[in-house]
Scaffold this motif. Structure first.
Motif, PDB file in Angstrom:
ATOM      1  N   LEU A 165      -2.265  11.412   4.988  1.00 57.47           N
ATOM      2  CA  LEU A 165      -2.657  10.567   6.110  1.00 57.47           C
ATOM      3  C   LEU A 165      -2.947  11.452   7.316  1.00 57.47           C
ATOM      4  O   LEU A 165      -2.131  12.300   7.691  1.00 57.47           O
ATOM      5  N   ILE A 189       1.247   5.204   0.324  1.00 57.35           N
ATOM      6  CA  ILE A 189       0.518   6.329   0.913  1.00 57.35           C
ATOM      7  C   ILE A 189       1.349   7.590   0.799  1.00 57.35           C
ATOM      8  O   ILE A 189       2.389   7.736   1.439  1.00 57.35           O
ATOM      9  N   GLU A 196      -2.924   2.104  -4.275  1.00 56.90           N
ATOM     10  CA  GLU A 196      -2.549   3.512  -4.221  1.00 56.90           C
ATOM     11  C   GLU A 196      -3.475   4.286  -3.283  1.00 56.90           C
ATOM     12  O   GLU A 196      -4.692   4.222  -3.408  1.00 56.90           O
ATOM     13  N   HIS A 197      -2.865   5.004  -2.340  1.00 56.25           N
ATOM     14  CA  HIS A 197      -3.595   5.902  -1.446  1.00 56.25           C
ATOM     15  C   HIS A 197      -3.019   7.306  -1.646  1.00 56.25           C
ATOM     16  O   HIS A 197      -2.066   7.700  -0.964  1.00 56.25           O
ATOM     17  N   ASN A 198      -3.577   8.033  -2.583  1.00 58.76           N
ATOM     18  CA  ASN A 198      -3.069   9.372  -2.911  1.00 58.76           C
ATOM     19  C   ASN A 198      -3.756  10.388  -2.010  1.00 58.76           C
ATOM     20  O   ASN A 198      -4.592  11.184  -2.450  1.00 58.76           O
ATOM     21  N   GLY A 235       0.834  -1.186   0.000  1.00 56.31           N
ATOM     22  CA  GLY A 235       0.000   0.000   0.000  1.00 56.31           C
ATOM     23  C   GLY A 235       0.871   1.238   0.000  1.00 56.31           C
ATOM     24  O   GLY A 235       1.691   1.421   0.904  1.00 56.31           O
ATOM     25  N   ASN A 292      -8.381   9.579   8.706  1.00 59.33           N
ATOM     26  CA  ASN A 292      -8.389   8.443   7.769  1.00 59.33           C
ATOM     27  C   ASN A 292      -7.356   7.363   8.073  1.00 59.33           C
ATOM     28  O   ASN A 292      -7.344   6.310   7.425  1.00 59.33           O
ATOM     29  N   ILE A 308      -7.327   3.359   6.616  1.00 63.16           N
ATOM     30  CA  ILE A 308      -6.323   2.933   5.637  1.00 63.16           C
ATOM     31  C   ILE A 308      -5.409   1.850   6.202  1.00 63.16           C
ATOM     32  O   ILE A 308      -5.212   0.788   5.593  1.00 63.16           O
TER      33      ILE A 308
END
Length: 236
Positions: free
Chosen positions: A108, A59, A103-105, A57, A112, A116
């Motif tokens: 953080l 981020i 993908e975590h665009n 993942g 959230n 995630i």
């Protein structure tokens, strides 16, 4: 399960008695979140990807800048102005098509982080600011996720594994984050291009040791001085 097409790719590390088919299967089953796709995150992602970690993942919310290129080796001049996550994902998929890239665009945040990070088994802290570091740490404690931590400044780096099999966490060493204005950063103090690669590769090694339970750092902070090539372990 290891596909037959993967054996040729991973055979050299599977020869190691500590790895073998069982270890490679554990790597493929592992889901690892890497917070930050910068100087530390790039080598962590590349090596975990190349070694066969099954799900990564990514981020990060940032875009590629020219000043990133001397140390953030997933990116090229053609990527300037583009999303780091999109560029990194493209290169990682080309490097190893057997890894699932998520993908975590996003930035953080406290809002959230739990949503995630709960999707992953292990978390890597490649952040460049203390606010995010403490959000990541506190979320991992809450979720019971092992956290592999690394940081750099000048020629000196730190590495630790937090919250592993009941071990301590970041707040046991540094209870509260320092004031942002009191903390030097790479933009102000500079960073030698190869240095994040050294610490990031060590962090990737530590992730593998955690996944395979190969006696990783536990209640120990490793201090690395690459100017004089000295290492110090501090128990806490």
């Amino acid at each position: 399960m290891i596909e037959k097409e993967e054996f040729g790719r991973f055979e050299k590390q599977m020869v190691l008695k500590e790895i073998g088919i069982l270890g490679q299967t554990k790597l493929k089953a592992a889901k690892v979140a890497v917070v930050g796709a910068g100087g530390l995150g790039c080598p962590v992602l590349q090596y975990l990807n190349s070694m066969g970690v099954g799900t990564l993942g990514l981020i990060d919310f940032d875009t590629v800048m020219e000043s990133n290129l001397h140390r953030q080796i997933l990116y090229t001049s053609e990527d300037i102005g583009k999303s780091k996550i999109e560029c990194a994902a493209k290169r990682l998929k080309a490097q190893n098509p057997y890894t699932t890239i998520i993908e975590h665009n996003v930035v953080l945040s406290e809002e959230n982080a739990e949503e995630i990070l709960s999707q992953y088994d292990f978390v890597v802290d490649g952040c460049d600011n203390f606010l995010t570091r403490y959000i990541v740490n506190d979320t991992c404690v809450k979720l019971g996720k092992p956290l592999i931590y690394g940081s750099i400044l000048g020629f000196e780096g730190q590495m630790a594994t937090f919250n592993y099999q009941g071990s301590k966490n970041l707040r046991d060493i540094f209870p509260e984050p320092p004031n942002a204005e009191d903390v030097p950063n790479c933009s102000e103090n500079g960073v030698l291009g190869s240095f994040p690669g050294i610490i990031g590769t060590m962090m990737a090694q530590e992730v593998v040791k955690v996944i395979l339970d190969l006696d990783p750092l536990k209640n120990q902070l490793l201090l690395i001085d690459t100017k004089w090539w000295t290492n110090t372990k501090i128990s806490y």
